[in-house]
Structure formats: structure tokens, C-alpha cells
Design a protein around this motif. Structure first.
Motif, short mmCIF file in Angstrom:
data_model
loop_
_atom_site.label_atom_id
_atom_site.label_comp_id
_atom_site.label_asym_id
_atom_site.label_seq_id
_atom_site.Cartn_x
_atom_site.Cartn_y
_atom_site.Cartn_z
N GLN A 319 -6.55 9.02 10.11
CA GLN A 319 -6.94 8.45 8.83
C GLN A 319 -7.21 9.54 7.80
N MET A 320 -7.73 10.68 8.24
CA MET A 320 -7.95 11.79 7.32
C MET A 320 -6.61 12.26 6.74
N ALA A 321 -5.61 12.38 7.60
CA ALA A 321 -4.29 12.83 7.13
C ALA A 321 -3.67 11.81 6.20
N LEU A 322 -3.77 10.53 6.57
CA LEU A 322 -3.23 9.49 5.70
C LEU A 322 -3.96 9.47 4.36
N GLY A 323 -5.27 9.73 4.41
CA GLY A 323 -6.03 9.79 3.16
C GLY A 323 -5.53 10.89 2.24
N ARG A 324 -5.11 12.00 2.83
CA ARG A 324 -4.53 13.09 2.03
C ARG A 324 -3.26 12.63 1.33
N SER A 325 -2.41 11.92 2.08
CA SER A 325 -1.14 11.45 1.51
C SER A 325 -1.38 10.42 0.41
N THR A 326 -2.26 9.47 0.67
CA THR A 326 -2.51 8.43 -0.33
C THR A 326 -3.20 9.00 -1.58
N ALA A 327 -4.11 9.97 -1.38
CA ALA A 327 -4.80 10.57 -2.52
C ALA A 327 -3.82 11.33 -3.41
N ALA A 328 -2.91 12.10 -2.79
CA ALA A 328 -1.93 12.84 -3.58
C ALA A 328 -0.99 11.90 -4.31
N THR A 329 -0.57 10.83 -3.65
CA THR A 329 0.30 9.85 -4.30
C THR A 329 -0.41 9.16 -5.45
N TRP A 330 -1.66 8.80 -5.24
CA TRP A 330 -2.46 8.15 -6.28
C TRP A 330 -2.61 9.07 -7.50
N GLU A 331 -2.90 10.34 -7.25
CA GLU A 331 -3.07 11.27 -8.36
C GLU A 331 -1.75 11.50 -9.09
N LEU A 332 -0.65 11.56 -8.36
CA LEU A 332 0.65 11.74 -9.01
C LEU A 332 0.99 10.56 -9.90
#
Length: 644
Positions: A319-332
Motif C-alpha cells: 500500500q505504501m508503494a501504491l500510495g507513491r504511484s497514486t500521489a504522483a499521478t494525482w500531483e501530475l
């Protein structure tokens, strides 16, 4: 950054949904297959729970009854349990293989979206905004972290785990329908709170510490890069740079470390609620077991199902790794919407980018320039660079732009190229707006003072502005000759195919003066591809005074009939232009044309231009420059001014 509270679940859902949209758009077929495999794997896992419980019950019955038909039942459930154990890793491996392919496609889509954010806006203001540039750089840098890619690949493992939890929920509802709902709700709440807390940490990395992390990366590059290595060692900078790097990095990360404590109370409260819910349900099952309400097979099955409800809770590193992916996508996506772009590019295809120059058949006709009442202020400044500036340049005229440092000479070029839009007023090239129309902007061939030295072939460095078919090697050779770089082509071992960078096998570097001749050749090659205006924005600083003056004179000769703009701080180099304007400050404001005329007219006026010209003449004479033709002419001109 998103706020906690009532918006917690909504924000988490929006992030996950957005990530899912990008995932689906990146690889719809592969995602469908991975989802089917994840669902199959979850079904197998749920079947394994049921089969294991029934196997234990059948074994107990067979032992109690001895040799009986119960033995056949044991073998049946044993085979089903074994089948589940074999099928599970097979399905998991197949899902992992698909996840690799999906990850590659997701990265391509993500990079396309990031590149779109960098290049789609017509101008460059967003890239020169430190806040935006820092956030965009942080988003792109996130893709180089292992957890970003791992988050994409582990998505399907998380889906499988969640679906397994759903199967366990259905199994438990056959016992007491409300009990698994209580446990599941506690796990979901803990998972959502944990996801929000994780997202905040990633937001801090992408947003709060963006500038500091970039500074730290720059300092790290000075310590480890080959380019600055000589000076770092010569001047003994290693210790100082290391201390600065350490301080900068600690300051950047201290923001993240400090913020990690915020929200931990909510995580702890949610964890306490989850433990209480599990304790309640397990105690209830123990009571039913002691009362003989449930069988041994049911007890084994229900205990496994209760434990499997953990699938709805936090999943640790996954979940930590997925959170990294979703956070970067959200910011982009936030950056894209800030620019007025669509959240997701539409359509997702491989349409080649638009050519960088007018297509074949566009004549190389001179274009006129008109600026009318232009006012422009940089976003980070309060005072305008230009105040109601008006300028008309007829087609075919050679115009020189001079002025003190900071007067706005380079900014004028950026406005003409459409890289910035004026605050008010209009900028027109051949009647079109370069800030709104790509076809208008591509009619300008420009070499900036800080031109790019591309680590590619000589052919590409000279011809990159000119993609029209008629710009062949002979045309580029003519451009290089007119730029004074003929001997360069003869010296390079592989000719036009020589890579202009020592970082590549067979490559070589050029001197500053050679690079400037290559850059000038770019501008001259642009004429063959339809450019109507040629601009030189002080690109000859590495040449000596005499070489620059000769080159500018040659440039004016070969571009005769074209509209040309010359920007230089060496006034002797531009005095042969048809017209010279001086940008400065007057009673109306900054960025105004304070003088306008030919070299002779401006010298006769004995104004700002004449004073600057005379100062340069005396400086070069005192230095013994050794360029008699230019020196004598400047001295003569300066003498005329002094006698007036």
C-alpha cells in the motif's frame, strides 16, 4: 495537500479512481486480463479456505468412525485443497507477468502526460515559475524511485487480496451476517486513514520539499559529476559542498519527518477500533463453539475467514508503494489542470508531434513585425519589463536592438517568439499572433544567447530547426560556410554524422566559438525551411570583437532581403544594420524605445547610443585590441561625437 476530516474518504476515493482511469487508459486489454486473473486467484483462495475447513472436519469424522465412507470424503477435500494450493501460485505468477507489461505501458502514459505538461502550453512561463518547475521535476523524479514502479506492479496483488477478503466476508455472513460487517468496517476505516496518512507523506515529498530536494540534487551533482570535478578539487570545494548538501537534504527531509507525526493519532485510534472488532467477533465464535452451535469444520473455516478480513486493512509496503504511484499521478493531474489541459490526454495514441518548421512549399518570404502598446511583467516581478512598447519593423529590414543589461532585449525576443504573451497590447508577426498560433511562431528562426548544445550529430545540430526536405546536406553546408564554420566540417572525422559530445563513443566536443558558429548555422538553415524572420540574440560572446563584427557583417549579407533582428552588447558589430533601436527607460516607464535610427543618425544625435559607443571605443583602444579596421572606425565615430 488534502485536508483530513469529512473529505478523507472522498479524497482517497478520488485519488484511487484517477489512478484507475490512467491505468485503464494505458493498458485496457492487459488490465482486463490482470483483473480476471486476480479475481480467479481470489476465488481459489476463498475455495482453499472452505476446502481446508471441510478437510479438517472430514479427518476428525474419519478418525472417530474408523474405516468408513468418511475416508472418501477426506480424499475429496484433500484433492480440492491441494488443487487450490497449486493453482494459487500459478495464477499469481501469471498476474505478475501481466503486471510487468502494464507497468511499462503506465510509465509511457505517465511520461507522455508529464511531457505534455511541459510542452503543450504555447509559452514557457510555467517552466520558469520555480514553484511549478519544482513540482513538475519532483513528479518526474518520482518515476525513478523503485516504489513508484513497484506500486503499479503490486496493484493487482492488492486487488487479489481485497477480493479474497470479499470472499471471506461472504463466507462469514453464512454464520452471522452482521459480525463480518463490523470487522470489515473497522479494517476499511483503518485502511482509509492509513492511505490518507501515506498520501500526505508523498505529497510532502512532491510538494513541500520540492525546491529543497532540487537544491540538494544540484549540490550532489557538483560533488559527483565529471564537469565540475576539476574546479571542485582545484579550489578545495568538496568539504564545503558536502556540508551544504547534507544541510540542504536534512532541511528538505525534516519537513517530511516532522509532518509524519501529524495524523498518527487518527491511525492509532483506527487501529484500536480494528482490534476491538476482531476481539468481539472471535469471542462470539468461541461462545458458539463451546455451546456446540458450530462444527469443527465450521470453526476452522470461520477462523480462517476472520483472519482473511485483514485484506481490507492496510497492506504495508504494497500500500505504501501504491500510495507513491497514486500521489504522483494525482500531483501530475493537478499540474495539468493548472495549465488548463485535460486531466488525461485524449486520445491515447502515438500521433507524431507536429513538425518544428513550416512544411515543404512554404516560401522563405520576409515577414513584418508589429508591437502595439505592449506591456509585460514577469510573474515573479512587480515592475513591468515593458510599458506600452510600440515597434514596427517592415519586412526585409535589418534591425539591431541595443540597451543596457536588464533593459529587456532578450524579453523582446521571447515576446516575438510567442514564448510569453503580453499583459496587454498586441504582438504580430506577418499579421499573426505568435503567442497563439504555432504556424506563426515557426516563421521565426532564432538563436538565443544561451542556445542549447545538443549531444547529437552535427547534421542534427545544424538542421534541427529546418525539417523541410529541401534542407539537405548541401544547404546545411552552405549555412555552415556562411556562419564561418567550413573548417569545422573538414576537421570532424565522421563529418555530418559526428556526435558533438565526448560522452559517446566516437564523439567530440567543440570550443565555445565553434559551438556558436554551429548555432548560427541553425539560424541560416532556417531560411531554407520557410522562416520569415531571423533573430540572433547575443549568441557570439565567445568570439573576439573582430570575428564577431565580421560574422555579423557576413550574416547581414547572406540574409539580405530577410527580416533580421540582431541583439548585441558590442555596438561595433551592429552598426551596419539598417536601423538601430535603443531600449531604456523614459518618463512613461521601463522598456521603452528611447532612440531609433541608423548608426550615423544616432551618433549625430549624441544621445544614449553615442555615449555607449564612445565608451566602448575608448575601452577597446585602451586594451590595444589589435583590430585596426574596426578600431579606427569606432575611434573616428567617437571623435565625431566628441567634437559636437
Amino acid at each position: 495537500m488534502d485536508a483530513p476530516g469529512s473529505s478523507l474518504l472522498v479524497t482517497s476515493f478520488r485519488r484511487t479512481a484517477l489512478y484507475g482511469r490512467v491505468l485503464w487508459a494505458s493498458a485496457p486489454a492487459h488490465s482486463s486480463a490482470a483483473l480476471a486473473l486476480a479475481a480467479g486467484s481470489a476465488a481459489v483462495a476463498t475455495g482453499g479456505i472452505l476446502a481446508t475447513g471441510q478437510l479438517v472436519g472430514a479427518l476428525h469424522q474419519a478418525i472417530a468412525e474408523g474405516a468408513s465412507p468418511a475416508t472418501e470424503t477426506v480424499w475429496f477435500w484433500l484433492l480440492l485443497t491441494a488443487a487450490a494450493l497449486v493453482a494459487s501460485p500459478i495464477l499469481t505468477s501469471a498476474t505478475a507477468a501481466l503486471a510487468q507489461a502494464i507497468s511499462a505501458r503506465y510509465l509511457r502514459t505517465f511520461h507522455d502526460m508529464a511531457m505534455d505538461a511541459g510542452t503543450a502550453p504555447h509559452g514557457v512561463a510555467h517552466l520558469e515559475d520555480p514553484d511549478f518547475a519544482g513540482r513538475l521535476d519532483a513528479v518526474i523524479s518520482a518515476t525513478r524511485e523503485w516504489d513508484f514502479t513497484a506500486g503499479i506492479e503490486l496493484t493487482w496483488s492488492i486487488v487479489r487480496t481485497r477480493l479474497t477478503g470479499l470472499g471471506s466476508l461472504l463466507v462469514l455472513m453464512t454464520w452471522r451476517w452482521w459480525a463480518p460487517l463490523v470487522v470489515t468496517s473497522s479494517y476499511v476505516l483503518l485502511s482509509r486513514v492509513f492511505s490518507w496518512w501515506v498520501s500526505r507523506q508523498h505529497d510532502d515529498i512532491l510538494d513541500v520539499s520540492g525546491d529543497e530536494r532540487r537544491r540538494a540534487a544540484y549540490l550532489r551533482g557538483l560533488l559527483t559529476g565529471a564537469g565540475p570535478a576539476k574546479e571542485v578539487r582545484l579550489f578545495g570545494l568538496a568539504g564545503w559542498l558536502l556540508e551544504r548538501y547534507s544541510t540542504t537534504w536534512r532541511h528538505a527531509m525534516s519537513l517530511v519527518w516532522r509532518n509524519r507525526h501529524r495524523g498518527l493519532g487518527m491511525v492509532m485510534m483506527a487501529a484500536a477500533g480494528m482490534l476491538a472488532a476482531n476481539g468481539l467477533v472471535l469471542a462470539l465464535l468461541a461462545l458458539d463453539a463451546s455451546a456446540g452451535v458450530v462444527s469443527l469444520a465450521a470453526i476452522v473455516t470461520l477462523v480462517q475467514a476472520i483472519l482473511a478480513l485483514e485484506a481490507f486493512g492496510p497492506l504495508g509496503d504494497e500500500q505504501m508503494a501504491l500510495g507513491r504511484s497514486t500521489a504522483a499521478t494525482w500531483e501530475l493531474v493537478r499540474l495539468r489542470t493548472q495549465l488548463g489541459l485535460r486531466e488525461l490526454p485524449d486520445p491515447f495514441d502515438e500521433t507524431p508531434p507536429q513538425a518544428s518548421s513550416p512544411g515543404p512549399g512554404i516560401p522563405s518570404t520576409a515577414a513584418d513585425i508589429e508591437l502595439r502598446d505592449v506591456t509585460f511583467t514577469y510573474p515573479a516581478q512587480e515592475m513591468p519589463t515593458f510599458t506600452r512598447l510600440s515597434l514596427t519593423v517592415p519586412a526585409g529590414q535589418a534591425l539591431a536592438v541595443v540597451g543596457e543589461n536588464g533593459a529587456g532585449k532578450s524579453t523582446l525576443i521571447k515576446l516575438l517568439c510567442g514564448l510569453y504573451a503580453p499583459d496587454s497590447g498586441t504582438v504580430r508577426i506577418g499579421g499573426g499572433d505568435p503567442a497563439a498560433d504555432d504556424s506563426v511562431r515557426r516563421r521565426i528562426g532564432v538563436i538565443f544567447q544561451d542556445f542549447v548544445r545538443y549531444k547529437s550529430s552535427l547534421r542534427w545540430n545544424v538542421g534541427l530547426i529546418s525539417s523541410a526536405p529541401q534542407v539537405d546536406d548541401s544547404a546545411m553546408a552552405k549555412a555552415l560556410e556562411d556562419a564561418g564554420g567550413s573548417e569545422l566540417l573538414e576537421r570532424l572525422e565522421n563529418g555530418w554524422d559526428t556526435i558533438l559530445s565526448p560522452e559517446f563513443t566516437g564523439g567530440t566536443d567543440l570550443s565555445g566559438g565553434q559551438w556558436q558558429r554551429v548555432a548560427l548555422a541553425r539560424a541560416l538553415a532556417a531560411v531554407a525551411s520557410g522562416a520569415g524572420i531571423i533573430v540572433l540574440d547575443e549568441p557570439t560572446a565567445a568570439l573576439d570583437v573582430r570575428a564577431e563584427a565580421a560574422l555579423f557583417d557576413r550574416f547581414l549579407e547572406v540574409t539580405d532581403g530577410m527580416t533580421t533582428l540582431l541583439v548585441s552588447h558590442r555596438l561595433s558589430s551592429v552598426r551596419h544594420a539598417d536601423r538601430i533601436i535603443v531600449i531604456g527607460e523614459d518618463t512613461i516607464g521601463r522598456g521603452r524605445i528611447v532612440e531609433d535610427g541608423t548608426h550615423g543618425q544616432l551618433m549625430a544625435a549624441n544621445g544614449a547610443y553615442a555615449r555607449m559607443f564612445s565608451l566602448q571605443a575608448r575601452r577597446f583602444a585602451a586594451a590595444g585590441a589589435g583590430w585596426p579596421d574596426e578600431g579606427e572606425q569606432m575611434a573616428a565615430d567617437a571623435g565625431q561625437v566628441s567634437t559636437q
